[in-house]
Write an enzyme that holds these catalytic residues in place. Structure first.
Site, PDB file in Angstrom:
ATOM      1  CG  ASP A   1     -11.916  -9.647 -15.686  1.00 51.85           C
ATOM      2  OD1 ASP A   1     -10.801  -9.991 -15.244  1.00 51.85           O
ATOM      3  OD2 ASP A   1     -12.534 -10.279 -16.562  1.00 51.85           O
TER       4      ASP A   1
ATOM      5  CG  ASP B   1     -16.231 -12.069 -18.650  1.00 50.22           C
ATOM      6  OD1 ASP B   1     -15.237 -11.992 -17.889  1.00 50.22           O
ATOM      7  OD2 ASP B   1     -16.213 -12.668 -19.732  1.00 50.22           O
TER       8      ASP B   1
ATOM      9  CG  ASP C   1     -14.259 -11.187 -13.072  1.00 50.67           C
ATOM     10  OD1 ASP C   1     -13.103 -10.999 -12.651  1.00 50.67           O
ATOM     11  OD2 ASP C   1     -14.540 -11.307 -14.274  1.00 50.67           O
TER      12      ASP C   1
END
Length: 812
Positions: free
Chosen positions: A515, A709, A713
């Protein structure tokens, strides 16, 4: 007074206290009740499995205390929930003596309506029970266990430490006896073997044999009791293990030497008996030390927490045990004290040392409404905080629980090694028998010259050497030893692996998906350009109110910017909606009843709502519109995290594919990818599209690691082979993650790859060494080149070799 046997427990008792019933004899009403219970439930085959063995009579227990098992305090402390929503507990079952006891308890539990799973470890008596709490209470499960004559209580992790310490102490004493006796036997052996060349009378030789017998007997039956016990449990479970090979080989040698002692011709091998036990016991002791080291790592982490805390009540201050602290309680901690449970600061501010959790030595400043975490240290002021998580669910307790689970879990490669070692002992016994038959009947006279021995003795000693030199121990130790050390080293560096199997998966991963925001970048966006098209304070207040309803880093950064420029007032918004990967919408109604449609987000959000607005930027863009008219635009930049470039370069050098998935626009994604030298990236991704992309990678036989995080996600993390979350991640992300980076730094992720690869490499080395050792030494022993004494030393050295090789994981 004559004695009879009880039909249930098989213990003998006096006739004057027995209960007689239709040719059945019972020593007490408890045995009579259990006997009929098993008959009624169709479980009387238990007695066939029990055979002639005896068991303890049913434990007399007061069932008045049974209600405690259903109390909220007990359930909070010992019961957890599975992914399927069932309840789960680990129990110690008291009174188990054999495999029949295990069978009976598992059978009675499996037949109980509401129990989903019941597994009992026959060596530790630890039972893991999963049940449907809506159909069955825990107290009913305990009563069921008690009804068949056993007792159960909650497993406490501190028991593991006591058991490890007790095992280490027990091994130390047994090894001391073995070493002292073996040293004295070797002194006598020097005299005996010298006599081969210088001459020795039969009387002196016989006295030496007696001395060796007296010294070797405690070594075999006291120091070697560990191997007999292990062999016994193995045979009960229809498994020939390493303990069986050692005890069987040493016992045969001992019996043969007894024949020599009492007049048969040949040489005694009491010295070999003692040395076989001593050398292998040293290897076992090293294994125990390794396990104790892993438990010590847990103890070191556990020591970071106090046993009690000061709670402020209406009556004043009270000191309570951590298990007694409830959500909403107000806890007070002074400077220098450790935070007992997670909470939110109400009064005070100061610095907190979070190094026990994150590994970072720099204190973190906390103020009112900031969260504090269990296990951290209040550095400099009086703090009062409201408890937000119970002791069981606090950050610290969760870390300890996950680490305990990881130390008990097994990598896939260990399962494969265990499967190989299962047939190992049978193969060795077959080879030993074949060796004896070939040597004895074919009259082979090769290899080592057994001076003064007859043909049977020579064949016998060669066969014993085959049994003793074979080492399934090295094969069995290869994986768990390296895994234990690897997990401990990772934990010391703030890398929490929820299961040991992820060491192997991370080591063989060939694709890493990142990410962007908060993972590769700091997630702390700064406004670099603001264009307020209409500076009406009322409209800016509406913008502020919409931003205040979001926790997205973009919203937080712009809100921070506006607060520094204007004196703002929050408005009450209606129908606030979050639009995935695009922004937010809301409705505002003024006092006149007039409605205003608010939109805040990226250019895609405006297009979706038919707002044509030309805006080109390679930065993160936020646009705000009222009734489809753009009022303000903002351009933001996010700094790349420290060590991000080094991590990407490190992974690329390992030929690992790097992919970046982000919800940001193409321009921002392109800029970050270029700075980090990432060639493959995808912008404007939704949580669902991220997850679908990872599923596609797995269909292509990729081993995928996902690093993220945020809440957005969590779906993607759940679909990866290994899910890695930052320690400061959202709770959902931590829940679905497999590895947690407690200090949230990318350098620690690089360490995770390094240590995992090193551990996996040493696991393969250990397996390779043990296979090569057996492949070389067993044929040598079969050919007669190895005597039992050398075989025992060689076997012990092979285990030592595996242990020492595993310890190299700690070396940088």
């Amino acid at each position: 007074m004559s004695k009879v046997k009880c039909n249930h427990c098989h213990l003998e008792f006096s006739k004057d206290v027995m209960i007689i019933e239709e040719n059945l004899n019972f020593c007490c009403k408890g045995c009579q009740g259990v006997y009929h219970l098993l008959k009624d439930d169709g479980l009387d085959s238990f007695y066939d499995k029990l055979g002639n063995k005896t068991i303890a009579p049913p434990i007399k227990l007061d069932n008045d205390d049974i209600s405690k098992f259903d109390s909220l305090n007990f359930l909070d402390n010992y019961v957890s929930s599975t992914k399927e929503g069932f309840s789960q507990i680990d129990l110690i079952i008291e009174g188990i003596h054999c495999a029949a006891c295990v069978w009976l308890n598992e059978k009675i539990l499996h037949d109980t309506k509401g129990i989903v799973e019941a597994n009992i470890n026959f060596t530790t008596n630890k039972a893991r029970i999963v049940w449907d709490n809506e159909k069955l209470k825990l107290s009913e499960i305990i009563l069921k266990i008690r009804s068949i004559g056993y007792n159960a209580y909650a497993y406490d992790s501190s028991i593991a430490d006591l058991q490890a310490s007790k095992a280490k102490r027990d091994y130390s004493i047994r090894m001391m006896v073995a070493v002292i006796a073996s040293m004295n036997i070797m002194m006598l052996s020097v005299a005996k073997y010298t006599g081969f060349f210088t001459g020795i009378s039969a009387e002196v030789k016989h006295m030496i044999h007696i001395g060796e017998f007296l010294l070797s007997t405690p070594v075999l039956f006291y120091s070697g009791w560990i191997f007999y016990k292990g062999a016994y449990y193995g045979l009960k479970n229809r498994m020939l293990n390493m303990d069986f090979l050692v005890s069987f080989g040493a016992t045969l040698t001992y019996i043969y030497s007894l024949f020599i002692l009492f007049g048969a011709k040949g040489e005694s091998y009491f010295d070999s008996v003692a040395m076989i036990i001593t050398f292998v016991l040293v290897g076992k002791y090293l294994e125990v030390i390794g396990k104790k080291s892993a438990v010590d790592t847990l103890d070191k982490i556990k020591s970071s927490l106090p046993l009690e805390a000061v709670v402020i009540t209406k009556e004043g201050k009270k000191t309570l045990a951590l298990n007694s602290i409830s959500l909403g309680d107000i806890v007070e901690i002074k400077a220098g004290e450790k935070v007992p449970v997670d909470g939110k600061i109400l009064i005070g501010e100061g610095s907190f040392d979070e190094s026990t959790l994150t590994g970072e030595s720099i204190p973190v400043y906390k103020k009112r409404d900031d969260l504090v975490y269990s296990g951290t240290i209040n550095m400099d002021s009086l703090i009062q905080f409201e408890v937000t998580k119970s002791f069981k669910n606090s950050t610290f307790s969760s870390i300890v629980a996950l680490l305990e689970d990881s130390l008990n879990s097994k990598p896939k490669i260990q399962t494969k090694a265990a499967q190989i070692s299962k047939g190992f002992s049978i193969t060795i016994l077959s080879l030993s028998l074949l060796t004896f038959l070939v040597w004895y009947f074919m009259g082979i006279d090769l290899g080592f010259d057994y001076a003064g021995t007859n043909h049977f003795e020579k064949s016998f000693i060669v066969a014993i050497s085959v049994i003793v030199i074979a080492c399934p121990c090295a094969l069995a130790l290869a994986t768990p030893m390296a895994s234990l050390i690897g997990i401990s080293e990772l934990a010391k560096r703030g890398l929490l692996f929820k299961e040991a199997k992820f060491i192997e998966t991370l080591a063989v991963a060939n694709t890493v998906v990142f990410d962007k925001t908060g993972t590769l970048t700091k997630g702390e966006l700064n406004v670099v350009k603001a264009n307020i098209l209409d500076d009406n304070i009322h409209k800016i207040n509406l913008l502020y109110s919409l931003l205040d309803a979001s926790t997205h880093p973009v919203s937080i950064s712009i809100k921070k910017y506006l607060v520094s420029k204007y004196d703002l007032e929050s408005k009450n918004l209606l129908s606030v909606k979050n639009i995935e990967a695009k922004g937010m919408s809301a409705i505002y109604e003024n006092f006149e009843g007039k409605s205003f449609e608010l939109l805040g987000g990226n250019i895609e959000l405006l297009k979706q709502n038919d707002i044509n607005y030309a805006f080109d930027s390679n930065k993160t863009v936020y646009l705000f519109a009222i009734n489809k008219k753009v009022i303000a635009s903002f351009e933001l930049e996010d700094e790349i995290k420290d060590n991000a470039k080094e991590l990407i370069s490190f992974l690329q050098n390992k030929n690992i594919d790097i992919i970046m998935l982000t919800g940001d626009n193409e321009q921002v994604a392109s800029r970050i990818a270029k700075q980090l030298n990432i060639s493959k990236y995808f912008s404007t991704q939704t949580p669902v599209s991220k997850a679908e992309y990872i599923k596609q990678l797995k269909k292509e036989n990729k081993t995928v690691v996902m690093v993220g995080d945020g809440v957005n996600d969590s779906v993607a993390l759940g679909n990866a082979d290994v899910a890695v979350a930052m320690g400061n991640s959202a709770g959902v992300s931590l829940a679905v993650s497999d590895i947690v980076l407690l200090n949230s730094t990318l350098s620690s992720l690089q360490e995770a790859f390094v240590i995992s690869s090193k551990t996996y490499k040493f696991i393969k080395q250990n397996l390779g060494l043990s296979i090569i050792y057996n492949a070389v030494t067993i044929p040598l022993a079969m050919a007669g080149y190895v005597i039992p004494l050398v075989a025992a030393l060689s076997m012990s050295l092979s285990s030592l070799m595996v242990v020492l090789n595993s310890l190299r994981i700690k070396m940088k």
